[in-house]
Design an enzyme around this catalytic site. Structure first.
Site, PDB file in Angstrom:
ATOM      1  N   LYS A 162       0.157   3.822  -2.632  1.00 51.32           N
ATOM      2  CA  LYS A 162      -0.835   4.903  -2.547  1.00 51.32           C
ATOM      3  C   LYS A 162      -0.206   6.287  -2.428  1.00 51.32           C
ATOM      4  CE  LYS A 162      -4.521   2.054  -0.500  1.00 51.32           C
ATOM      5  NZ  LYS A 162      -3.896   0.802  -0.050  1.00 51.32           N
ATOM      6  N   SER A 200       0.794  -1.234   0.000  1.00 50.56           N
ATOM      7  CA  SER A 200       0.000   0.000   0.000  1.00 50.56           C
ATOM      8  C   SER A 200       0.822   1.277   0.000  1.00 50.56           C
ATOM      9  CB  SER A 200      -0.946   0.008   1.211  1.00 50.56           C
ATOM     10  OG  SER A 200      -2.040  -0.844   0.990  1.00 50.56           O
ATOM     11  N   SER A 252      -5.756   3.655   4.690  1.00 51.29           N
ATOM     12  CA  SER A 252      -5.237   2.876   3.566  1.00 51.29           C
ATOM     13  C   SER A 252      -6.334   2.134   2.812  1.00 51.29           C
ATOM     14  CB  SER A 252      -4.174   1.874   4.050  1.00 51.29           C
ATOM     15  OG  SER A 252      -3.427   1.379   2.971  1.00 51.29           O
TER      16      SER A 252
END
Length: 392
Positions: free
Chosen positions: A68, A65, A125
């Site tokens: 991102k 993640s 997230s």
């Protein structure tokens, strides 16, 4: 060669290496960071882009993640361009709803503001929130991923390729490096420092409004350093079975900011411990020198131009990071510009540089730019000047 002589030679080489230039500093770094067990890491000072230390910083790995960060960068790019506003509303698609992993449980057809979805991405997230924003900006996640890769190339992220906008995939084709993560983290926090206001939030509630009614949902920051490390302000965590545990942590103390990137840590606790150790190392050794006011620079003579002079200006603020804890007093400046310049000159082009020195060593420089444009004098300009003199 027998065992005795081999042992003697090894000891002699070890002792000799200690007297090689830079070996002492390298030994000190190794000793201070011996407790950092993550296979890949980098510590960067963002204002100058100085890499303070690193290990396998260019090794390609799955980022989970932490992906991102690039998604957020494109969102804030759109906000800056005016094609998006924080108050705009985004409708969740069935595809966005279907995302697994970390999510904020958006329902198909649910409407949320851009600002709410930013919070869902940077704090909790949310994979579903990331895809919803990607579709809103680019029409589809696939088109958004193309934008991500283009932006990465523009930043010089040479060892990065994205295949989705949230890092959920475990594909071998979705990869980056500790150094490239530091590059995109640096771009995000320098260009859009307001992101740190979101990434430093520990807990916040959002409201789901669907056909079933409205209900509150709590967002909790996935970055535990927000609470445990003094000065931590973000930025993004990530973990999958392939990527293991990753983190890009931003912290600030006494005007100095640092980015610590950790990849492939074996567990979340080690991820935090390693990032903390890197930040401690940086704050204990680094000193930032800034010169926001180098003084007036005046004008430069222009030869054969419609104006006899052109104003000069400095390009930004000079910054220098000392990574050895040294004394930053006694820094001097030296201006390097010609006595005059031939027309034409164009505003914003380089006229010279202001060089910073310490103990005879150049630390760096900033460019001196033309503060205006001066075109070359033509026959008509000369004639008008003569006529003006006659009329006097």
């Amino acid at each position: 060669m027998n065992k005795k002589w081999r042992r003697f030679l090894c000891v002699w080489l070890l002792v000799f290496s200690l007297f090689l230039p830079g070996s002492t500093a390298a030994a000190e770094e190794t000793a201070e960071l011996s407790g950092v067990v993550s296979p890949s890491y980098v510590l960067m000072e963002p204002e100058t882009g100085t890499v303070i230390c690193g290990k396998e910083k260019d090794t390609r790995r799955s980022p989970a993640s932490v992906t991102k960060i690039m998604t957020l960068l494109l969102i804030f790019d759109s906000l800056e361009k005016g094609s998006l506003s924080l108050e705009d509303t985004v409708t969740t698609s069935v595809y966005a709803k279907s995302m697994g992993g970390s999510q904020v449980y958006l329902e198909e057809g649910e409407i949320q503001s851009v600002e709410t979805l930013i919070k869902c991405i940077v704090i909790a997230s949310g994979n579903d929130a990331s895809v919803a924003m990607a579709e809103h900006i680019a029409g589809s996640e696939q088109e958004f991923v193309k934008m991500m890769n283009d932006r990465a190339a523009g930043l010089g992220m040479k060892n990065t390729h994205f295949e989705d906008c949230c890092g959920l995939t475990d594909s071998d084709g979705h990869y980056t490096t500790a150094y490239d993560i530091a590059l995109m983290s640096r771009e995000l926090i320098l260009k859009y420092p307001e992101v740190l206001e979101y990434s430093s939030v520990w807990m916040e509630n959002i409201t789901h409004v669907t056909r079933q009614g409205s209900k509150e949902f709590g967002l909790t920051n996935t970055n535990k350093l927000i609470r445990s490390y003094d000065g931590c302000r973000g930025l993004k965590t990530g973990s999958t079975s392939k990527a293991k545990f990753c983190l890009s942590a931003v912290a600030e103390r006494d005007g100095l900011s640092l980015i610590a990137v950790v990849m492939a840590a074996p567990d979340s606790r080690t991820r935090q411990k390693d990032a903390s150790a890197l930040l401690d190392y940086g704050f204990s050794r680094c000193r930032l020198y800034e010169d926001p006011d180098p003084g007036a620079i005046g004008e430069l003579k222009v030869k054969n131009g419609i104006s006899e002079t052109v104003p000069l200006e400095y390009e930004g603020v000079f910054r220098y990071v000392d990574t050895k804890g040294g004394d930053l007093s006694g820094i001097t400046r030296k201006t390097a510009i010609p006595d005059e310049v031939e027309a034409p000159v164009k505003k914003g082009e380089a006229a010279g540089e202001l060089i910073y020195m310490k103990d005879g060593k150049e630390l760096g420089s900033i460019r001196i730019l033309y503060g205006g444009s001066v075109r070359k004098a033509e026959y008509g300009d000369c004639l008008r000047e003569v006529l003006d003199l006659i009329c006097l």
